[in-house]
Design a protein around this motif. Sequence first.
Motif, PDB file in Angstrom:
ATOM      1  N   ASN A  60      10.898 -20.431  11.219  1.00 28.73           N
ATOM      2  CA  ASN A  60      11.801 -20.579  12.364  1.00 28.73           C
ATOM      3  C   ASN A  60      11.619 -19.500  13.430  1.00 28.73           C
ATOM      4  O   ASN A  60      12.406 -19.413  14.376  1.00 28.73           O
ATOM      5  CB  ASN A  60      13.268 -20.549  11.904  1.00 28.73           C
ATOM      6  N   GLY A  61      10.643 -18.633  13.237  1.00 32.63           N
ATOM      7  CA  GLY A  61      10.403 -17.569  14.234  1.00 32.63           C
ATOM      8  C   GLY A  61      11.494 -16.504  14.242  1.00 32.63           C
ATOM      9  O   GLY A  61      11.729 -15.855  15.268  1.00 32.63           O
ATOM     10  N   GLU A  62      12.145 -16.306  13.095  1.00 35.44           N
ATOM     11  CA  GLU A  62      13.255 -15.337  13.049  1.00 35.44           C
ATOM     12  C   GLU A  62      12.852 -14.006  12.405  1.00 35.44           C
ATOM     13  O   GLU A  62      13.706 -13.172  12.099  1.00 35.44           O
ATOM     14  CB  GLU A  62      14.415 -15.932  12.231  1.00 35.44           C
ATOM     15  N   THR A  63      11.546 -13.840  12.172  1.00 39.79           N
ATOM     16  CA  THR A  63      11.098 -12.670  11.404  1.00 39.79           C
ATOM     17  C   THR A  63      11.494 -11.348  12.055  1.00 39.79           C
ATOM     18  O   THR A  63      12.099 -10.486  11.407  1.00 39.79           O
ATOM     19  CB  THR A  63       9.565 -12.738  11.206  1.00 39.79           C
ATOM     20  N   ASN A  64      11.145 -11.161  13.318  1.00 43.01           N
ATOM     21  CA  ASN A  64      11.414  -9.856  13.950  1.00 43.01           C
ATOM     22  C   ASN A  64      12.905  -9.529  13.958  1.00 43.01           C
ATOM     23  O   ASN A  64      13.303  -8.397  13.685  1.00 43.01           O
ATOM     24  CB  ASN A  64      10.867  -9.823  15.380  1.00 43.01           C
ATOM     25  N   GLU A  65      13.695 -10.555  14.254  1.00 41.63           N
ATOM     26  CA  GLU A  65      15.147 -10.329  14.314  1.00 41.63           C
ATOM     27  C   GLU A  65      15.675  -9.895  12.935  1.00 41.63           C
ATOM     28  O   GLU A  65      16.425  -8.929  12.806  1.00 41.63           O
ATOM     29  CB  GLU A  65      15.814 -11.631  14.752  1.00 41.63           C
ATOM     30  N   HIS A  66      15.240 -10.625  11.901  1.00 40.66           N
ATOM     31  CA  HIS A  66      15.727 -10.344  10.550  1.00 40.66           C
ATOM     32  C   HIS A  66      15.248  -8.982  10.050  1.00 40.66           C
ATOM     33  O   HIS A  66      16.035  -8.162   9.574  1.00 40.66           O
ATOM     34  CB  HIS A  66      15.255 -11.449   9.597  1.00 40.66           C
ATOM     35  N   VAL A  67      13.948  -8.744  10.181  1.00 46.88           N
ATOM     36  CA  VAL A  67      13.368  -7.499   9.676  1.00 46.88           C
ATOM     37  C   VAL A  67      13.906  -6.302  10.479  1.00 46.88           C
ATOM     38  O   VAL A  67      14.234  -5.257   9.909  1.00 46.88           O
ATOM     39  CB  VAL A  67      11.819  -7.586   9.726  1.00 46.88           C
ATOM     40  N   GLY A  68      14.033  -6.482  11.782  1.00 48.07           N
ATOM     41  CA  GLY A  68      14.575  -5.406  12.633  1.00 48.07           C
ATOM     42  C   GLY A  68      15.987  -5.040  12.197  1.00 48.07           C
ATOM     43  O   GLY A  68      16.345  -3.861  12.102  1.00 48.07           O
ATOM     44  N   SER A  69      16.784  -6.052  11.906  1.00 46.68           N
ATOM     45  CA  SER A  69      18.160  -5.806  11.474  1.00 46.68           C
ATOM     46  C   SER A  69      18.179  -5.106  10.100  1.00 46.68           C
ATOM     47  O   SER A  69      18.953  -4.170   9.880  1.00 46.68           O
ATOM     48  CB  SER A  69      18.898  -7.156  11.442  1.00 46.68           C
ATOM     49  N   GLN A  70      17.310  -5.529   9.199  1.00 41.47           N
ATOM     50  CA  GLN A  70      17.242  -4.867   7.876  1.00 41.47           C
ATOM     51  C   GLN A  70      16.880  -3.389   8.039  1.00 41.47           C
ATOM     52  O   GLN A  70      17.452  -2.528   7.374  1.00 41.47           O
ATOM     53  CB  GLN A  70      16.181  -5.540   6.992  1.00 41.47           C
ATOM     54  N   VAL A  71      15.917  -3.116   8.921  1.00 45.22           N
ATOM     55  CA  VAL A  71      15.477  -1.721   9.121  1.00 45.22           C
ATOM     56  C   VAL A  71      16.624  -0.893   9.696  1.00 45.22           C
ATOM     57  O   VAL A  71      16.927   0.198   9.197  1.00 45.22           O
ATOM     58  CB  VAL A  71      14.236  -1.670  10.051  1.00 45.22           C
ATOM     59  N   LYS A  72      17.284  -1.420  10.731  1.00 47.09           N
ATOM     60  CA  LYS A  72      18.382  -0.663  11.365  1.00 47.09           C
ATOM     61  C   LYS A  72      19.476  -0.343  10.351  1.00 47.09           C
ATOM     62  O   LYS A  72      19.980   0.773  10.285  1.00 47.09           O
ATOM     63  CB  LYS A  72      18.994  -1.500  12.501  1.00 47.09           C
ATOM     64  N   LYS A  73      19.847  -1.352   9.566  1.00 48.09           N
ATOM     65  CA  LYS A  73      20.929  -1.156   8.589  1.00 48.09           C
ATOM     66  C   LYS A  73      20.505  -0.194   7.476  1.00 48.09           C
ATOM     67  O   LYS A  73      21.293   0.639   7.032  1.00 48.09           O
ATOM     68  CB  LYS A  73      21.366  -2.493   8.003  1.00 48.09           C
ATOM     69  N   ALA A  74      19.266  -0.305   7.027  1.00 48.42           N
ATOM     70  CA  ALA A  74      18.805   0.550   5.917  1.00 48.42           C
ATOM     71  C   ALA A  74      18.774   2.025   6.312  1.00 48.42           C
ATOM     72  O   ALA A  74      19.026   2.897   5.486  1.00 48.42           O
ATOM     73  CB  ALA A  74      17.407   0.112   5.462  1.00 48.42           C
ATOM     74  N   LEU A  75      18.466   2.286   7.581  1.00 45.89           N
ATOM     75  CA  LEU A  75      18.234   3.681   8.001  1.00 45.89           C
ATOM     76  C   LEU A  75      19.443   4.321   8.682  1.00 45.89           C
ATOM     77  O   LEU A  75      19.365   5.485   9.113  1.00 45.89           O
ATOM     78  CB  LEU A  75      17.018   3.758   8.945  1.00 45.89           C
ATOM     79  N   GLN A  76      20.529   3.575   8.766  1.00 43.29           N
ATOM     80  CA  GLN A  76      21.726   4.093   9.429  1.00 43.29           C
ATOM     81  C   GLN A  76      22.173   5.431   8.827  1.00 43.29           C
ATOM     82  O   GLN A  76      22.289   5.556   7.605  1.00 43.29           O
ATOM     83  CB  GLN A  76      22.866   3.093   9.247  1.00 43.29           C
ATOM     84  N   GLY A  77      22.395   6.424   9.678  1.00 44.14           N
ATOM     85  CA  GLY A  77      22.912   7.709   9.189  1.00 44.14           C
ATOM     86  C   GLY A  77      21.840   8.721   8.823  1.00 44.14           C
ATOM     87  O   GLY A  77      22.141   9.865   8.508  1.00 44.14           O
ATOM     88  N   LEU A  78      20.572   8.311   8.872  1.00 43.33           N
ATOM     89  CA  LEU A  78      19.494   9.273   8.578  1.00 43.33           C
ATOM     90  C   LEU A  78      19.210  10.117   9.818  1.00 43.33           C
ATOM     91  O   LEU A  78      19.479   9.694  10.951  1.00 43.33           O
ATOM     92  CB  LEU A  78      18.200   8.536   8.205  1.00 43.33           C
ATOM     93  N   THR A  79      18.613  11.284   9.604  1.00 46.28           N
ATOM     94  CA  THR A  79      18.165  12.099  10.737  1.00 46.28           C
ATOM     95  C   THR A  79      16.752  11.646  11.130  1.00 46.28           C
ATOM     96  O   THR A  79      16.056  10.994  10.331  1.00 46.28           O
ATOM     97  CB  THR A  79      18.104  13.586  10.362  1.00 46.28           C
ATOM     98  N   LYS A  80      16.333  12.031  12.329  1.00 49.71           N
ATOM     99  CA  LYS A  80      14.964  11.699  12.780  1.00 49.71           C
ATOM    100  C   LYS A  80      13.937  12.281  11.825  1.00 49.71           C
ATOM    101  O   LYS A  80      12.907  11.667  11.547  1.00 49.71           O
ATOM    102  CB  LYS A  80      14.714  12.319  14.163  1.00 49.71           C
TER     103      LYS A  80
END
Length: 251
Positions: A136-156
Amino acid sequence: MRKPIIAGNWKMHKTMEEAVDFAEKVKGLVPSNAQVDTVICAPFLFLDRLVKEVSGYNVKIGAQTMHYEEKGAYTGEVSPAALKGIAVSYVIIGHSERREFYNETDESVNKKVLSAFRNGLLPIVCVGESLEQWENGETNEHVGSQVKKALQGLTKEQVKDLIIAYEPIWAIGTGKSSTAEDANKVCEHIRQVIENSFSKEAADSVRIQYGGSVKPENIRTFLSQPNIDGALVGGASLDPDSFLKLLEASI
Ligand code: PEP
């Protein structure tokens, strides 16, 4: 330049005897630490013994999951402190099999990633889309959201050190792999998400692996892509010769 990192994920395979036999065969033949980071992610039961077996060689040991609490009434679970206590270096977090069969969510993945850093473990954070999302062409949206949520609260600085494994679910253990070009595009998107959420420096430093039916015959095509820095390998990491071939192809 980002150093390649090859990690084997043994899943629920091998006995203690087979695990030790593998380590004995492989440890003296792995390329140097200057060339590649080598990781074996084994079942909990083998970790202590494997850490001792590979001590002094260019092989680090990883767990395949962990709890996010340091201790407590969680029957059957293993804490990050216990892993650190036996000198485990890495931990896979959010593998699609954990998400599918053990109720791992973006929220628990985030808690585990934060806990890994608190406890001195380096997370290999797995993300990836289903076949339906891919079609369905939803890969970037899904993977991007997983990455953002997984890394929330980490430092650079923490983001720079961790490993992300992009693994299309439809390619894991199926013999079907993504094309190297398609996988590279998703990894490029992941880097962009990290740049937007953290910094360009973090995006340029973070290492991104591809995973999904990687074998000695196809690993070079993935690693030759500019945004792919290594591989997380299931089936083809179980045999010592095959694992060594994967390492040789990565240097
Ligand atoms: C995995 O276990 O993360 C994996 C990618 O498995 P396989 O290499 O067997 O597809």
